[in-house]
Design an enzyme around this catalytic site. Structure first.
Site, short mmCIF file in Angstrom:
data_model
loop_
_atom_site.label_atom_id
_atom_site.label_comp_id
_atom_site.label_asym_id
_atom_site.label_seq_id
_atom_site.Cartn_x
_atom_site.Cartn_y
_atom_site.Cartn_z
N ASP A 130 0.80 -1.23 0.00
CA ASP A 130 0.00 0.00 0.00
C ASP A 130 0.83 1.28 0.00
O ASP A 130 0.31 2.37 -0.24
CB ASP A 130 -0.94 0.02 1.22
CG ASP A 130 -0.19 -0.01 2.55
OD1 ASP A 130 1.06 -0.11 2.54
OD2 ASP A 130 -0.84 0.07 3.61
N HIS A 131 2.14 1.19 0.26
CA HIS A 131 2.96 2.39 0.42
C HIS A 131 3.65 2.84 -0.87
O HIS A 131 4.05 4.00 -0.97
CB HIS A 131 4.03 2.16 1.49
CG HIS A 131 3.57 2.44 2.88
ND1 HIS A 131 2.48 1.82 3.45
CD2 HIS A 131 4.07 3.27 3.84
CE1 HIS A 131 2.33 2.26 4.68
NE2 HIS A 131 3.27 3.14 4.95
N ASP A 152 4.26 -1.13 11.38
CA ASP A 152 3.75 0.21 11.05
C ASP A 152 3.13 0.75 12.32
O ASP A 152 2.40 0.03 13.02
CB ASP A 152 2.70 0.14 9.93
CG ASP A 152 2.31 1.52 9.44
OD1 ASP A 152 2.75 1.91 8.34
OD2 ASP A 152 1.56 2.21 10.15
N ARG A 169 -1.14 12.31 10.35
CA ARG A 169 0.08 13.07 10.60
C ARG A 169 0.17 14.27 9.67
O ARG A 169 -0.29 14.21 8.54
CB ARG A 169 1.32 12.19 10.42
CG ARG A 169 1.41 11.16 11.53
CD ARG A 169 2.73 10.43 11.55
NE ARG A 169 2.69 9.53 12.69
CZ ARG A 169 3.08 8.27 12.67
NH1 ARG A 169 3.57 7.74 11.57
NH2 ARG A 169 3.00 7.52 13.75
N SER A 220 6.47 7.36 12.66
CA SER A 220 6.45 6.04 12.04
C SER A 220 7.33 5.04 12.77
O SER A 220 8.31 5.40 13.41
CB SER A 220 6.92 6.16 10.58
OG SER A 220 7.19 4.90 10.04
N ARG A 224 9.22 2.99 11.33
CA ARG A 224 10.28 2.56 10.40
C ARG A 224 11.62 2.36 11.11
O ARG A 224 12.20 3.28 11.67
CB ARG A 224 10.42 3.55 9.24
CG ARG A 224 10.90 4.92 9.61
CD ARG A 224 10.70 5.92 8.48
NE ARG A 224 9.30 6.19 8.26
CZ ARG A 224 8.83 7.32 7.70
NH1 ARG A 224 9.67 8.26 7.32
NH2 ARG A 224 7.54 7.50 7.52
#
Length: 754
Positions: free
Chosen positions: A95-96, A160, A448, A643, A645
């Protein structure tokens, strides 16, 4: 029928016994959060009462979800773990890596062409290791999880930060770095400090223009971006039961923006309705059998101050619609007060874009409420003054919304329907109407709004609101428009007023989809070949990190002293850099380029202590690495918020940063640093941040004695030869110190497997 129904039945079969035992051991009634935590202990039945905010606890999550940007690094790490298949149900969601530009069909086609190498890698590695794979266009990970995998009383982790969205269906769902996910994929325990508990009591009922989104916008204003750190936020009360399941998901989703470990709601009728509407009657039937165990005990909710560390009460009857921002999601302003505030702060009043969707607000209910405003604009002959973009949450949502005419309403208003993907929310937006750093305003229903987040422009002022409020503001084209009190002039010159939005919790004709985009893995994937080309710019097999030697922590150079907010977006930007998420060397070229240097207030401009010249952060750091010199990063409060990440930890580690010293950490980032074998330290005295100078060298004088609950001492040597001694704290336990000494948590897993 539900995925993994046998696993869910097992969870429920164990839950009653384990919760009863936890009540006995703690000697008190339990919150929902405690019930789920105690029923998911790695060791099985509880045998001790844990101290909130102090005890590290090993848990056994039920499942894992990964999105394509973070899945690359997570799976590259898992491939090193020496396992034939994942130990718990796991899914990957693409989806990213889909950029929003022209519309769903051309954008998806372009993504499949430009990122086919990555998608092929993810599909093949999923097929090999028993991982469910959701193709590009299938939907946004958290909406897909809510519709297919989330279940009341369960525990899941995801790579995520907005994994917390599943709390809307009564889970404890927590965002983690890829290394945490690898632990669980490899059949090992997952460690978490037992969270504190914040209770939010909701009374009354939403009405008029107020939406579920406004609940969390209000809470964010109260708690700020770090007020929930180390805590689970549990919503309860009659107002909570009056919210839809997807509305609950919206609230939990944005709990990531207050730093919360996760957020959750007790199982109720709205969750049962959602389960049955999404073809999971079997879960609803099983959940109903143990219904009292899937919510907090009555006494807890009757006397919340006795059982929560903090209690907030919100009356939904009087709650006002909010728009939060710009540049931070906790700057909360009621809509009617925003105009005056904007003028005072010189925020652009003209609104250029209204964006609806993201994992936060892309449900059927969200689209119906926004569409009701869009239809009014058409009926009342209002021409939108802003551009419109829509991202449906999943192919199931898109197909159903198309069938029911909702998307046609938006298109008739001139909106662009983007792919069922993250798009502008994570910087995947080719915004044609802006260039450079022009100052402008957008409104969106995302979560965000950090600087550069949506379009890469540091001067885009982004404001967060509900889908219906975004629609109204975009139609007016003005940030100071208050749809509850203001009027607009239509094409005929007539003054008209928008009516209150209306929506449907669930589609009356049920959900429908031709192809949901799911690919099941092979039962035996041993024959599947996972290929990573040697000359690939997108993917790179990992080499293990070497342990940091004590001798390397003498003569450590300052890389950057970050000033103010430094999120994972600042440490490892998304947007165009997403293409390199599977190639550690290439993506390391964006390391800390968004952080503000405290000494010159510039980004990506730091001093090279060997040459005296200034250069980009990654460039200077690579010179230090070439000379075999370790470095340290110094930061402010809530360093690494945003995030999950893990690139924000892996990239500095790869380039030779040994330690990060800050006033305070965001939870996930601190864990990610630990997992990658780095030192994550906090100032014992926050004022010592001011002692750090641009040419400083650091000596870790007692690193040989690194131990649990023992502060570390740093000698800071300034350019003039003077010195300061700084005391630093850390939260490493014995197990985490072993990660450090092995070079990373993954190195320890490999050693144990061997």
């Amino acid at each position: 029928m539900a995925f993994d129904i046998d696993m869910i039945k097992k969870v429920y079969a164990q839950m009653t016994e384990r919760v009863d035992k936890a009540r006995e051991i703690t000697g008190k009634p339990l919150t929902l959060s405690e019930k789920i935590l105690y029923s998911h202990l790695w060791d099985g039945n509880p045998n001790k009462a844990f101290q909130r905010g102090k005890d590290y606890v090993d848990f056994a999550p039920d499942r894992i979800a990964c999105q394509d940007a973070t899945a690359q690094m997570a799976l590259l790490q898992f491939m090193q773990a020496g396992k034939k298949t994942v130990a718990v149900p796991t899914t990957v969601h693409c989806d990213h890596l889909i950029q929003a530009k022209q519309g769903a069909v051309p954008d998806l086609k372009r993504a499949n062409e430009t990122s086919n190498e990555v998608f092929d890698f993810l599909e093949s590695v999923s097929n090999k290791y028993g991982i469910g794979f959701w193709r590009p266009g299938a939907g946004i990970i958290h909406q897909v999880v809510l519709e297919n995998y989330a279940f009341p009383g369960g525990m899941m982790i995801g790579t995520d930060s907005h994994t917390v969205n599943a709390g809307g269906l009564g889970m404890v769902a927590i965002g983690v770095g890829g290394a945490d996910a690898v632990d669980v994929m490899a059949g090992m325990a997952w460690e978490l400090k037992f969270p504190k508990l914040i209770g939010v009591k909701l009374t009354g009922e939403l009405n008029g223009w107020t939406a579920s989104k406004d609940v969390i916008l209000k809470v964010a204003g109260i708690l700020t971006v770090k007020g929930g750190t180390g805590a689970i936020v549990e919503y309860f009360g009659p107002g909570a039961k009056n919210l839809s399941c997807t509305g609950k998901g919206t609230i939990c989703n944005m709990g990531a923006e207050i730093g919360a470990t996760t957020s959750t709601f007790g199982y109720d009728d709205s969750m049962e309705r959602f389960l049955r509407a999404t073809d999971r009657e079997d879960i609803a039937d099983e959940a109903n059998k143990i219904r009292p165990y899937l919510t907090g005990d009555d006494e807890v909710y009757e006397n919340p101050e006795k059982y929560f560390d903090q209690v907030i009460e919100i009356d939904l009857n009087t709650l006002r619609p909010h728009l939060n921002g710009p540049f931070t999601p906790d700057l909360a302003t009621p809509v009617g007060e925003l105009g005056e505030k904007a003028k005072k702060n010189d925020w652009p009043i003209k609104v250029d874009w209204g964006l609806i969707g993201s994992c936060t607000n892309s449900s059927y209910e969200d689209l119906t409420r926004a569409a009701s405003i869009a239809q009014q604009a058409i009926d009342k002959k209002l021409v939108p003054k802003s551009d419109f973009g829509i991202n449906p949450g999943s192919e199931q949502i898109r197909f159903t919304a198309q069938r029911d005419g909702l998307l046609n309403v938006f298109e008739n208003l001139g909106a662009t329907i983007f792919t069922n993907a993250c798009g502008p929310c994570i910087g995947q937006w080719d915004r044609s109407d802006r260039k450079g750093d022009e100052k402008n305003t957008i409104v969106h229903s995302f979560n965000r709004n950090f600087s550069k987040r949506a379009d890469g422009n540091p001067n885009t002022h982004a404001f967060v609101g509900s889908p219906e409020m975004v629609a109204a503001i975009a139609i007016s084209g003005r940030l100071d428009f208050d749809p509850m009190n203001d009027t607009l002039i239509n094409e005929d010159g007539v003054e008209v007023k928008l009516d209150e939005p209306v929506g449907l919790e669930l589609p009356p004709k049920g959900f429908e989809v031709d192809d949901n985009g799911y690919l099941a893995p092979k039962e035996d994937g041993s024959s599947v070949d996972v290929k990573v080309a040697n000359d690939s710019e997108r993917l790179e097999l990992l080499e293990p990190f070497l342990p940091i030697k004590d001798s390397e922590l003498q003569g450590v150079k300052l890389l950057i002293k970050a000033f103010g907010k430094c999120t994972t977006d600042h440490i490892s930007m998304a947007g165009p850099w997403l293409r390199y998420r599977g190639h550690l060397d290439n993506i390391s070229n964006n390391t800390l380029i968004g952080a503000i240097n405290a000494f010159n207030k510039k980004t990506n401009f730091v001093k090279n202590q060997f040459t005296g010249e200034y250069g980009g952060v990654p460039d200077v750091q690579r010179e230090y690495k070439a000379k075999g010199i370790k470095t340290i990063v110094v930061g402010d409060h809530n360093y690494g918020e945003g995030s999950s990440r893990e690139h924000a930890a892996m990239q500095p580690r790869f380039l030779g940063v040994a330690a990060v010293l800050v006033k305070s950490f965001a939870r996930i980032h601190e864990t990610n640093l630990k997992k990658q074998g780095m030192l994550g330290l906090t100032f014992a005295n926050e004022a010592d941040y001011d002692l750090i100078q641009e040419d400083d060298t650091f000596n870790f004088v007692d690193i040989a004695d690194f131990a649990e609950n023992k502060p570390l001492t740093l000698e800071v040597v300034h350019a003039d030869g003077s010195k300061d001694i700084i005391k630093t704290n850390h939260t490493y336990n014995d197990a985490q110190i072993k990660w450090y000494h092995e070079g990373s948590a993954l190195n320890l897993i490999k050693k144990q497997n061997a």
